[in-house]
Design an enzyme around this catalytic site. Structure first.
Site, mmCIF file in Angstrom:
data_model
loop_
_atom_site.group_PDB
_atom_site.id
_atom_site.type_symbol
_atom_site.label_atom_id
_atom_site.label_comp_id
_atom_site.label_asym_id
_atom_site.label_seq_id
_atom_site.Cartn_x
_atom_site.Cartn_y
_atom_site.Cartn_z
ATOM 1 N N SER A 95 0.443 -16.204 -29.889
ATOM 2 C CA SER A 95 1.220 -17.303 -29.670
ATOM 3 C C SER A 95 2.655 -17.135 -29.579
ATOM 4 O O SER A 95 3.188 -16.301 -28.596
ATOM 5 C CB SER A 95 0.773 -18.378 -30.603
ATOM 6 O OG SER A 95 0.987 -19.544 -29.904
ATOM 7 N N ASP A 225 -8.446 -20.921 -24.160
ATOM 8 C CA ASP A 225 -7.433 -21.509 -24.885
ATOM 9 C C ASP A 225 -6.796 -22.881 -24.573
ATOM 10 O O ASP A 225 -6.419 -23.264 -23.562
ATOM 11 C CB ASP A 225 -6.376 -20.561 -24.693
ATOM 12 C CG ASP A 225 -5.238 -20.440 -25.877
ATOM 13 O OD1 ASP A 225 -4.789 -21.732 -26.024
ATOM 14 O OD2 ASP A 225 -4.631 -19.492 -25.788
ATOM 15 N N HIS A 254 -7.476 -20.976 -29.397
ATOM 16 C CA HIS A 254 -6.023 -20.339 -29.351
ATOM 17 C C HIS A 254 -5.982 -19.700 -30.547
ATOM 18 O O HIS A 254 -5.555 -18.623 -30.886
ATOM 19 C CB HIS A 254 -5.053 -21.416 -29.246
ATOM 20 C CG HIS A 254 -3.675 -21.018 -29.439
ATOM 21 N ND1 HIS A 254 -3.133 -20.138 -28.228
ATOM 22 C CD2 HIS A 254 -2.999 -20.945 -30.279
ATOM 23 C CE1 HIS A 254 -2.018 -19.992 -28.615
ATOM 24 N NE2 HIS A 254 -1.755 -20.562 -30.082
#
Length: 274
Positions: A95, A225, A254
């Site tokens: 991320s 996601d 995610h």
């Protein structure tokens, strides 16, 4: 507690376990190095040296009021790798941590790095612009900041129990332990760092950074996601990289390094050994 002090006097906490080729992990927003538990233990048991730090303002690192941008994140990572004198390292970022790895490689070069992997990562750019029509509107991220400022703990609970791990999908079976651990990590960090970090991860354009990277990079992203939309991230990053490989997943959230650790760890190991 192992810490290093950066040039601007910020204490960065880090973990450094084992011996062998080093793997360095960069965590996502608003978490800490603890989010890599499943990966660090896995690779430690496979003979690697594993390192992870808490980003400034996150986890056990200093809760400073400034420097919450990708350049400082990358420089802090460089300070850790220099302090530990790491060579032939593999960098893995999830991320926001994926953006940190990309900026680090572009800003500090790949001389100490052999490979990298970015998972559900924010590059090339999250926010919607004329040049990035598939990004998310800026109002989405403004809303994140508003919710954080109003009630950070409630906002974090909503994120962890919903889109981050896909627990809002039909048939999902939420893990209260996973949700609690996410919230624990988030609330350990500082509100100012997390507030500013929303701008850092959403508005930083990594297009030119990606073009500068020469080492092989595995881009891992799920089509489901809900935090970093696939259409505006993974495939575009893989195309911009000189030596990028895209690995697409279906139905993973995610937070797949936690919920799908067995698959993610095996795929990372295959890439590292390949």
């Amino acid at each position: 507690m192992p810490v290093i002090s950066t040039k601007d006097k910020v204490d960065i906490f880090y973990k450094d376990w084992g011996k062998g080729q080093p793997i360095v992990f960069s965590h996502g927003w608003p978490l800490s190095s603890d989010d890599w538990d499943a990966q660090m233990l896995f690779f430690l048991n496979h003979g690697y040296r594993v390192i992870a730090h808490d980003r400034r303002g996150h986890g056990r690192s200093s809760q400073v009021g400034d420097g919450h941008d990708m350049d400082h994140y990358a420089d802090d990572l460089a300070a850790v790798t220099t302090h530990l004198d790491l060579e032939e390292a593999i960098h893995i970022g999830h991320s926001t941590g994926g953006g940190e790895v990309v900026r680090y490689l572009a800003r500090h070069g790949g001389g100490r790095v052999t490979k990298a992997a970015i998972l559900c990562a924010v590059p090339p750019l999250m926010v919607k612009t004329p040049a990035n029509p598939n990004g998310l509107p800026k109002e989405v991220f403004d809303g994140f900041q508003t919710a954080l400022a109003a009630n950070r703990s409630e906002f974090y609970r909503d994120v962890a129990s919903g889109p981050f791990y896909g627990y809002n999908r039909p048939g999902a079976k939420p893990s209260e332990a996973v949700i609690d651990n996410w919230c624990r990590q988030g609330m350990t960090g500082g509100a100012k760092a997390h507030y500013d970090g929303i701008v850092a991860f959403s508005q930083t354009d990594f297009t030119e950074d990606l073009k500068k990277i020469n080492v092989p990079v595995l881009v891992m992203h799920s089509e489901d996601d809900q935090i970093v939309p696939y259409v505006a991230s993974g495939p575009l990053s893989a195309k911009l990289l000189k030596n990028g490989t895209l690995k697409t997943y279906k139905g993973f959230p995610h937070g797949m390094p936690t919920t799908e650790a067995a698959t993610i760890n095996a795929d990372l190991l295959a890439f590292i050994k390949g």
